[in-house]
Scaffold this motif. Structure first.
Motif, PDB file in Angstrom:
ATOM      1  N   THR A 183     -15.231  30.357 -35.327  1.00  0.00           N
ATOM      2  CA  THR A 183     -14.423  31.567 -35.394  1.00  0.00           C
ATOM      3  C   THR A 183     -15.308  32.718 -35.842  1.00  0.00           C
ATOM      4  OG1 THR A 183     -12.490  30.234 -35.966  1.00  0.00           O
ATOM      5  CG2 THR A 183     -12.337  32.598 -36.367  1.00  0.00           C
ATOM      6  N   THR A 221      -5.337  27.592 -27.490  1.00  0.00           N
ATOM      7  CA  THR A 221      -4.893  26.651 -28.516  1.00  0.00           C
ATOM      8  C   THR A 221      -4.500  25.307 -27.903  1.00  0.00           C
ATOM      9  OG1 THR A 221      -4.141  28.487 -29.886  1.00  0.00           O
ATOM     10  CG2 THR A 221      -3.255  26.329 -30.409  1.00  0.00           C
ATOM     11  N   GLU A 222      -3.852  25.346 -26.763  1.00  0.00           N
ATOM     12  CA  GLU A 222      -3.476  24.121 -26.052  1.00  0.00           C
ATOM     13  C   GLU A 222      -4.720  23.330 -25.660  1.00  0.00           C
ATOM     14  OE1 GLU A 222      -1.777  23.358 -21.652  1.00  0.00           O
ATOM     15  OE2 GLU A 222      -0.491  24.603 -22.934  1.00  0.00           O
ATOM     16  N   ASP A 238     -13.484  31.160 -31.074  1.00  0.00           N
ATOM     17  CA  ASP A 238     -12.364  32.071 -31.273  1.00  0.00           C
ATOM     18  C   ASP A 238     -12.933  33.399 -31.755  1.00  0.00           C
ATOM     19  OD1 ASP A 238     -10.190  33.565 -32.093  1.00  0.00           O
ATOM     20  OD2 ASP A 238      -9.190  31.892 -33.101  1.00  0.00           O
ATOM     21  N   ARG A 274      -3.997  33.304 -25.918  1.00  0.00           N
ATOM     22  CA  ARG A 274      -4.143  32.526 -27.162  1.00  0.00           C
ATOM     23  C   ARG A 274      -3.444  31.165 -27.038  1.00  0.00           C
ATOM     24  NH1 ARG A 274      -6.646  31.180 -31.576  1.00  0.00           N
ATOM     25  NH2 ARG A 274      -7.060  33.322 -32.161  1.00  0.00           N
ATOM     26  N   MET A 315      -7.570  23.318 -27.193  1.00  0.00           N
ATOM     27  CA  MET A 315      -8.151  22.723 -28.406  1.00  0.00           C
ATOM     28  C   MET A 315      -7.444  21.430 -28.770  1.00  0.00           C
ATOM     29  SD  MET A 315      -9.283  25.525 -31.216  1.00  0.00           S
ATOM     30  CE  MET A 315      -7.784  26.473 -31.229  1.00  0.00           C
ATOM     31  N   LEU A 334     -14.821  24.079 -33.656  1.00  0.00           N
ATOM     32  CA  LEU A 334     -14.228  25.399 -33.564  1.00  0.00           C
ATOM     33  C   LEU A 334     -15.101  26.385 -34.329  1.00  0.00           C
ATOM     34  CD1 LEU A 334     -11.976  27.473 -32.932  1.00  0.00           C
ATOM     35  CD2 LEU A 334     -10.802  26.643 -35.007  1.00  0.00           C
TER      36      LEU A 334
END
Length: 141
Positions: free
Chosen positions: A38, A135-136, A70, A131, A138, A36
């Motif tokens: 960001t 997130t799902e 992200d 979002r 990930m 991830l």
């Protein structure tokens, strides 16, 4: 590590932070092969190759690497930075399983769409505007 107003910090959980006065990146390995990234603020090239170099380190250990970007808190990414990311996607296509990106502004979304097109990597880069769905993805194993 500090370089021209840039700091690099490693948190106790292994998360790497790159920070400048206008922008920050964090790099967190969620599980083996899933990273991830960001991004917050304005990336005008102040990090040089540092951000992509952090990803390259993970590519040495995990192939193929699934990358989640992200950028919901990103304000802007300058053209030269976008070119570097596009080149990175093109040259690492075989080492990347998927790149899922979440832009926060229309300008960042457009920049990502241009990189998606110019990298000529097919469906490698998926851009999400939701979002919850990002997130799902990930959490998917």
């Amino acid at each position: 590590m500090q370089k021209a107003g840039i700091t690099r910090e490693v948190a106790s959980d292994g998360t790497v932070w790159l920070k400048s006065n206008r922008c920050s990146y964090s790099f967190r390995l969620l599980r083996p092969g899933v990273l991830l990234v960001t991004l917050a603020g304005i990336d005008d090239g102040q990090f040089g190759s540092m951000a992509l170099d952090e990803i390259r380190v993970h590519l040495l250990e995990h192939r193929p690497l699934q990358l989640f970007v992200d950028a919901e808190a990103a304000i802007a990414v300058m053209v030269e930075v976008s070119r570097e990311w596009t080149h990175f996607f093109t040259s690492n296509r075989q080492r990347l399983k998927r790149v899922s990106a979440l832009p926060g502004t229309r300008a960042v979304e457009l920049t990502m769409a241009i990189a998606q097109h110019l990298s000529q990597t097919g469906n490698l880069l998926q851009i999400y505007t939701d979002r919850a769905l990002f997130t799902e993805r990930m959490a998917d194993r």
